[in-house]
Design an enzyme around this catalytic site. Structure first.
Site, mmCIF file in Angstrom:
data_model
loop_
_atom_site.group_PDB
_atom_site.id
_atom_site.type_symbol
_atom_site.label_atom_id
_atom_site.label_comp_id
_atom_site.label_asym_id
_atom_site.label_seq_id
_atom_site.Cartn_x
_atom_site.Cartn_y
_atom_site.Cartn_z
ATOM 1 N N ASP A 62 -3.330 -2.952 -6.058
ATOM 2 C CA ASP A 62 -2.869 -4.212 -4.611
ATOM 3 C C ASP A 62 -2.648 -5.750 -5.750
ATOM 4 O OD1 ASP A 62 -1.866 -5.640 -2.401
ATOM 5 O OD2 ASP A 62 -2.711 -4.303 -1.577
ATOM 6 N N HIS A 96 -1.620 -10.676 -0.902
ATOM 7 C CA HIS A 96 -1.538 -9.258 0.173
ATOM 8 C C HIS A 96 -3.162 -8.455 -0.167
ATOM 9 C CE1 HIS A 96 -0.601 -4.648 0.830
ATOM 10 N NE2 HIS A 96 0.244 -5.188 2.194
ATOM 11 N N ASN A 192 5.883 1.499 6.237
ATOM 12 C CA ASN A 192 6.700 0.801 7.901
ATOM 13 C C ASN A 192 7.435 0.889 8.347
ATOM 14 O OD1 ASN A 192 4.026 -0.449 7.995
ATOM 15 N ND2 ASN A 192 4.148 -2.678 6.730
ATOM 16 N N SER A 258 -0.106 -1.089 6.072
ATOM 17 C CA SER A 258 -1.596 -2.092 4.997
ATOM 18 C C SER A 258 -2.550 -2.550 5.534
ATOM 19 C CB SER A 258 -1.025 -2.917 4.597
ATOM 20 O OG SER A 258 -0.118 -2.606 3.479
#
Length: 458
Positions: A62, A96, A192, A258
């Site tokens: 990430d 994130h 998404n 996520s």
């Protein structure tokens, strides 16, 4: 909340078009009470007495992980940085990765304050990659996801969390296969952009990866969760509280696959801790066979996969699965999208944030038509064809004084133009029937949906 920020999985940059989800800061005094997932899963009474993820390392590929957050102190191992900067992965300029790590292995602080992860005794291995808040390729300019995956495997991670989107080129596929061959559970976010009809994103759609969609607290699939036959499981991904990166006391709320991916990674860590003798394939089988099927659903299907991931049921005794095949049951899964020949060599890119925002991401694989040409190219060609054909019709009608019983244009008023109604396009080919159990293994009776008391998670 006044300051909205963008986070999530799945972003495709087309001109200035950016897709994502919004989130913002959360008040520190209601963080634990806002973690509805912990309550729904009855973690304190039904999960943690059995397993808390001890002795399991979860790699978070990430934006890095802020190891100084008060709820992650002592939880984050030294990792690596493939973003082009020099760090050990324990720095996060976007937030994130920090959020994902907290959902997996947050320890909270004080009596019952802060974010508690679903596997609070697991350890996080941060593997930082290029993730720009503006959708730009970061320093270095090349996709280093394959290196990140291989690094995580070689450093002993038993679970890899990829709450991001990237490519599905040969190097990515080879790295995923390397992880599978080394007995690692690889988990990815479905994306998404489901409200745009997009299929499951890569690398989650690669065979062997557990592709995760998002559901809300009532067990309903989140409207933006990408769907397709690659969907393996769904998990909580709406109104999720998590740790932020701007300070040691920063928190966020948001929506996205996520978050649901992080929760499934945590469940995998719980199972690997409780049953260390099980292979990665058997762990995945446990997750699949123990998933809760919502009332009225027939699984597997494109929206729920095999159902809602359940830590309670995944940890329960299941000798039929444990004595079954050790191989990854998802390796034989067919891909609904045409396999990219050299798909997306760009670095993973999160959604663009609002002013001063944090971001994370899941970059959508470029939608392709059956011929392998980007959909937007065909759309432009189709539009041009409509304009040309329309112009010809207008000229013919003017020369013939109308025709077809319609009054001529300019006389009696032009009729309302009627455009042909085309059926909605299938972004990943013709509709597919529900897949048989991946790998052809026996399908165990589905778990009943809910407990009769309004909780679809048990």
């Amino acid at each position: 909340m006044s300051s909205r920020q963008v986070r999530g999985a799945a972003v495709l940059v087309l001109g200035s078009l950016l897709w994502g989800t919004t989130y913002g800061p959360a008040a520190a005094d209601n963080i634990r009470t806002g973690q509805w997932v912990i309550d729904k899963y009855e973690a304190e009474t039904k999960v943690w007495p059995i397993s808390q993820g001890d002795n399991v390392v979860v790699a978070v590929i990430d934006s890095g992980v802020s190891a100084t957050h008060q709820d992650l102190v002592g939880q984050v191992l030294p990792g690596a940085d493939f973003s082009g900067e020099q760090s050990d992965g324990r720095v996060d300029k976007i937030g994130h990765g920090t959020s994902m790590a907290s959902l997996i292995a947050g320890r909270g602080h004080g009596a019952k304050d802060g974010i508690i992860g679903l596997a609070p005794h697991a350890k996080i291995l941060p593997v930082r990659v290029n993730m720009s808040p503006l959708g730009e390729v970061g320093s270095g300019g090349e996709d280093r996801i394959p290196e990140a995956i291989r690094y995580a495997v070689d450093k002993g991670a038993k679970v890899i969390n990829m709450s991001l989107g990237g490519g599905a080129d040969k190097k990515v596929r080879e790295a995923i296969q390397y992880a599978i061959d080394k007995d690692v559970v690889v988990i990815g976010a479905s994306g998404n952009t489901g409200n745009r009809g997009t299929p499951v994103d890569y690398p989650a759609a690669v065979p062997g990866v557990v592709a995760v969609g998002a559901v809300d607290r009532d067990g309903k699939v989140w409207e933006k969760s990408n769907r397709g036959p690659e969907t393996t499981l769904v998990a909580p991904g709406v109104d999720i509280y998590s740790a932020g990166h701007q300070s040691a006391t920063d928190y966020r709320t948001g929506n996205g696959t996520s978050d649901s991916t992080a929760y499934v990674s945590a469940i995998a860590a719980l199972v690997r801790s409780k049953y260390p003798e099980l292979s990665a394939g058997q762990v995945i089988n446990r997750l699949i066979k123990s998933a809760v099927v919502p009332a009225g659903q027939q699984v597997p299907n494109d929206s729920y996969g095999y159902g809602i991931a359940s830590p309670q049921k995944a940890l329960a005794a299941n000798p039929a699965v444990d004595s079954g095949p050790k191989e990854n049951p998802l390796l034989s899964r067919a891909e609904s999208q045409r396999q990219p020949s050299s798909a997306s060599s760009a670095a993973p890119q999160p959604s663009a944030p609002a002013s001063g925002a944090t971001a994370g991401g899941n970059q959508a694989a470029e939608a392709k038509s059956d011929g392998g040409v980007p959909v937007y190219v065909w759309a432009g060609v189709g539009l041009l064809a409509v304009v040309v054909v329309g112009g010809v019709i207008v000229l013919v009608r003017r020369n013939k004084g109308g025709g077809g019983g319609q009054p001529p244009y300019g006389g009696g008023g032009a009729p309302q133009q009627q455009f042909p109604q085309y059926p909605p396009q299938q972004p990943y080919g013709a509709p597919q029937p529900p897949q048989p159990p991946y790998g052809g293994h026996q399908q165990y009776p589905p778990q009943p949906g809910g407990d009769g008391g309004g909780n679809p998670y048990r």
